[in-house]
Design a protein around this motif. Sequence first.
Motif, PDB file in Angstrom:
ATOM      1  N   ASP A  79       0.825  -1.207   0.000  1.00 28.72           N
ATOM      2  CA  ASP A  79       0.000   0.000   0.000  1.00 28.72           C
ATOM      3  C   ASP A  79       0.862   1.262   0.000  1.00 28.72           C
ATOM      4  O   ASP A  79       0.529   2.273  -0.623  1.00 28.72           O
ATOM      5  CB  ASP A  79      -0.981  -0.013   1.173  1.00 28.72           C
ATOM      6  N   GLU A  80       2.006   1.211   0.696  1.00 30.91           N
ATOM      7  CA  GLU A  80       2.895   2.369   0.743  1.00 30.91           C
ATOM      8  C   GLU A  80       3.505   2.647  -0.636  1.00 30.91           C
ATOM      9  O   GLU A  80       3.644   3.807  -1.059  1.00 30.91           O
ATOM     10  CB  GLU A  80       3.991   2.128   1.777  1.00 30.91           C
ATOM     11  N   LEU A  81       3.888   1.560  -1.328  1.00 24.90           N
ATOM     12  CA  LEU A  81       4.436   1.728  -2.680  1.00 24.90           C
ATOM     13  C   LEU A  81       3.390   2.314  -3.623  1.00 24.90           C
ATOM     14  O   LEU A  81       3.681   3.234  -4.410  1.00 24.90           O
ATOM     15  CB  LEU A  81       4.936   0.386  -3.209  1.00 24.90           C
ATOM     16  N   LEU A  82       2.173   1.791  -3.543  1.00 26.62           N
ATOM     17  CA  LEU A  82       1.115   2.262  -4.440  1.00 26.62           C
ATOM     18  C   LEU A  82       0.776   3.730  -4.190  1.00 26.62           C
ATOM     19  O   LEU A  82       0.492   4.482  -5.128  1.00 26.62           O
ATOM     20  CB  LEU A  82      -0.132   1.388  -4.292  1.00 26.62           C
ATOM     21  N   ILE A  83       0.817   4.153  -2.933  1.00 31.33           N
ATOM     22  CA  ILE A  83       0.570   5.571  -2.621  1.00 31.33           C
ATOM     23  C   ILE A  83       1.677   6.436  -3.209  1.00 31.33           C
ATOM     24  O   ILE A  83       1.425   7.504  -3.781  1.00 31.33           O
ATOM     25  CB  ILE A  83       0.463   5.770  -1.095  1.00 31.33           C
ATOM     26  N   ARG A  84       2.925   5.954  -3.083  1.00 31.23           N
ATOM     27  CA  ARG A  84       4.054   6.700  -3.645  1.00 31.23           C
ATOM     28  C   ARG A  84       3.933   6.797  -5.176  1.00 31.23           C
ATOM     29  O   ARG A  84       4.195   7.862  -5.769  1.00 31.23           O
ATOM     30  CB  ARG A  84       5.357   5.998  -3.259  1.00 31.23           C
ATOM     31  N   ILE A  85       3.553   5.687  -5.804  1.00 34.32           N
ATOM     32  CA  ILE A  85       3.347   5.694  -7.259  1.00 34.32           C
ATOM     33  C   ILE A  85       2.232   6.672  -7.639  1.00 34.32           C
ATOM     34  O   ILE A  85       2.337   7.412  -8.626  1.00 34.32           O
ATOM     35  CB  ILE A  85       3.026   4.277  -7.765  1.00 34.32           C
ATOM     36  N   HIS A  86       1.185   6.696  -6.846  1.00 34.17           N
ATOM     37  CA  HIS A  86       0.052   7.570  -7.128  1.00 34.17           C
ATOM     38  C   HIS A  86       0.472   9.040  -7.102  1.00 34.17           C
ATOM     39  O   HIS A  86       0.032   9.841  -7.938  1.00 34.17           O
ATOM     40  CB  HIS A  86      -1.072   7.317  -6.120  1.00 34.17           C
ATOM     41  N   HIS A  87       1.317   9.391  -6.145  1.00 36.86           N
ATOM     42  CA  HIS A  87       1.794  10.772  -6.066  1.00 36.86           C
ATOM     43  C   HIS A  87       2.660  11.130  -7.270  1.00 36.86           C
ATOM     44  O   HIS A  87       2.658  12.282  -7.718  1.00 36.86           O
ATOM     45  CB  HIS A  87       2.579  10.982  -4.773  1.00 36.86           C
ATOM     46  N   LYS A  88       3.378  10.141  -7.774  1.00 36.32           N
ATOM     47  CA  LYS A  88       4.245  10.359  -8.937  1.00 36.32           C
ATOM     48  C   LYS A  88       3.443  10.385 -10.220  1.00 36.32           C
ATOM     49  O   LYS A  88       3.603  11.280 -11.062  1.00 36.32           O
ATOM     50  CB  LYS A  88       5.304   9.254  -8.989  1.00 36.32           C
ATOM     51  N   ARG A  89       2.586   9.379 -10.407  1.00 36.65           N
ATOM     52  CA  ARG A  89       1.796   9.256 -11.634  1.00 36.65           C
ATOM     53  C   ARG A  89       0.389   8.776 -11.289  1.00 36.65           C
ATOM     54  O   ARG A  89       0.100   7.572 -11.297  1.00 36.65           O
ATOM     55  CB  ARG A  89       2.468   8.271 -12.591  1.00 36.65           C
ATOM     56  N   PRO A  90      -0.498   9.697 -10.949  1.00 33.85           N
ATOM     57  CA  PRO A  90      -1.848   9.308 -10.529  1.00 33.85           C
ATOM     58  C   PRO A  90      -2.651   8.602 -11.612  1.00 33.85           C
ATOM     59  O   PRO A  90      -3.659   7.945 -11.310  1.00 33.85           O
ATOM     60  CB  PRO A  90      -2.486  10.647 -10.146  1.00 33.85           C
ATOM     61  N   ASP A  91      -2.226   8.712 -12.898  1.00 29.69           N
ATOM     62  CA  ASP A  91      -2.977   8.090 -13.982  1.00 29.69           C
ATOM     63  C   ASP A  91      -2.735   6.584 -14.081  1.00 29.69           C
ATOM     64  O   ASP A  91      -3.504   5.859 -14.706  1.00 29.69           O
ATOM     65  CB  ASP A  91      -2.610   8.744 -15.324  1.00 29.69           C
ATOM     66  N   ILE A  92      -1.657   6.055 -13.444  1.00 28.39           N
ATOM     67  CA  ILE A  92      -1.371   4.613 -13.488  1.00 28.39           C
ATOM     68  C   ILE A  92      -2.467   3.851 -12.735  1.00 28.39           C
ATOM     69  O   ILE A  92      -2.867   4.238 -11.641  1.00 28.39           O
ATOM     70  CB  ILE A  92       0.016   4.314 -12.876  1.00 28.39           C
ATOM     71  N   ARG A  93      -2.947   2.755 -13.355  1.00 29.19           N
ATOM     72  CA  ARG A  93      -3.952   1.912 -12.685  1.00 29.19           C
ATOM     73  C   ARG A  93      -3.226   0.956 -11.740  1.00 29.19           C
ATOM     74  O   ARG A  93      -2.321   0.226 -12.163  1.00 29.19           O
ATOM     75  CB  ARG A  93      -4.764   1.125 -13.702  1.00 29.19           C
TER      76      ARG A  93
END
Length: 569
Positions: A83-97
């Motif tokens: 979940d922490e990785l996915l949140i970090r990814i979201h901040h970087k590229r929110p368009d990634i599913r």
Amino acid sequence: MNGNQNSRDERRVSNPVILLVDDELIILRGLKEQLKLAFGKEYDIETAEDAESAWEILEEYIKKGIDVPVVICDQVMPGVKGDELLIRIHHKRPDIRKIMLTGQASADAVGNALNNANLYRYLSKPWDSNDLILTIREALKSYFKDISLWELNQELENILLFNRDTGLPNLESLRRELDARTAQEKRSTLAVIRIESSTSTTHHFGVGVYHKVLNQFLESLSSFLGESGKLFHLYQDEVAVLSEVDESKFHSLLVAFRILLRSEYIEADGISFRVNVSIGVAADLSGLYYKARIAMMNAAQNRELEFVFYSSTMDEGDQYQINLTLGRKLNDAVNAGNVIPYFQGIYDNQLEKITKFECLARIQEGNNVYSPVSFISIARSTGIIRMLTPIMIEKSLRYFSKYPEYSFSVNISESDLEKKGFALWVMSRLQFYGVTPDRLTLEILETDRLRGGERGLETIKELKECGCKIAIDDFGVDQSNFERLMEIDPDYIKIDGKFIEGIHLHKTPFLLTSAMTEMAHRIGAKVIAEFVVGKEEFDTVRTLGVEYCQGYYIMKPSAEIYPIPLQGD
């Protein structure tokens, strides 16, 4: 704009990537093989055994401009959790599913990913293969649909904010930047530059050649200014430079550039062009473009100046705003029926009385009445003049149907003569009001060129055959020539007031008026002297054999013809 294009080009030559993250190597390999069978022809499948490796892989692809539409991640991993990785990814590229695939995730972890990483879907281990493939396929479809919309929006934004021909930011881009600076209370200096030679270059050599001259001009200006200002291409012939450097330094640069333009030529298609410009400058917190444009308009009237700096006194001379106001008044007057005729008497020098009247268009607004001097040029440029003539003919015929003892004249324009059926319409209105055609004179402005050619001349012929009289107004200026007289064969020639005013004081206008009068008589036309403002002019033109006099000495324009003043009252 170029950066976005490059990114899209790289995506086209590289397969998008589906990133799998799981610390269990057997599961990771199995999942990769499964996805390669389903998506391997269109997508590359990348794997990572921990969050840090996944992050490095993701950043590498993002840096290369390669799409990573889907990340599938396990929750329970050593170090950074899923979940922490996915949140970090979201901040970087929110368009990634982002899909979480795990059998040990707590409700808190799933909730955290849903709320803070916009989790696309959570799948439990062991997963259903069909469900997994369908989920990924829908996630991919969703991602690229959003990407397409984003790219379309970017293209629309580019169209809105950048000039299509030069790629430079345009007027809308300038306005947004100025609004942002105003909100920040950030004072700037703006120069608006109009290329005065654009019309002649385009007219003689075409748009393609002008664009070559323009592009070289812009390159020269950009190179000369360097980092001193940001360049905008506002209109075909108008550019702007927004600067934050010291005002005196910026002014010096503009002067130097103007001197450079005078000393050098721009080469295009083997031809040397000199580019003439007008430069207006303003420095303020708000209204910067408006003020710089006003200064530029003033610069166009003062060509000897290198540039003109805005001052508040220039607002009174903002011809654009004046024209907008007059245009609205004219449009409202036409729609409301407030275009009215005023009548000015024409004195018969032989009968010694007023026998004719010229019907002059006026705009009525409450108690205010506006003369043609204030609106006729606007009427021409907007095309409203086509609506004025029918109104004036209709109202004049209605008025003089009550006074059969008088003749009258109405001004018509080139555009009226070009109308097919205009002569037939005039005759129908004459019959309707019971006015004989010989009482109506149609005055053609000497400034009209009859560019309609045969159509305009045919209309004049039809009007004359119907019995109407034709007069050339303001004769002696603009398009006066003998060929024109042969084409029109006028019944009356109205000598322009420039020759009549003060005719008793100067020899040259006296001789010219005498010559024009003799010429008119030789071709069978009668003469009307305009702008007879005093007894001296009145007495002088009568000695030349001029048949009619018109002007303030005879009668000022009036909404009614009665009481008819005595000559000179």
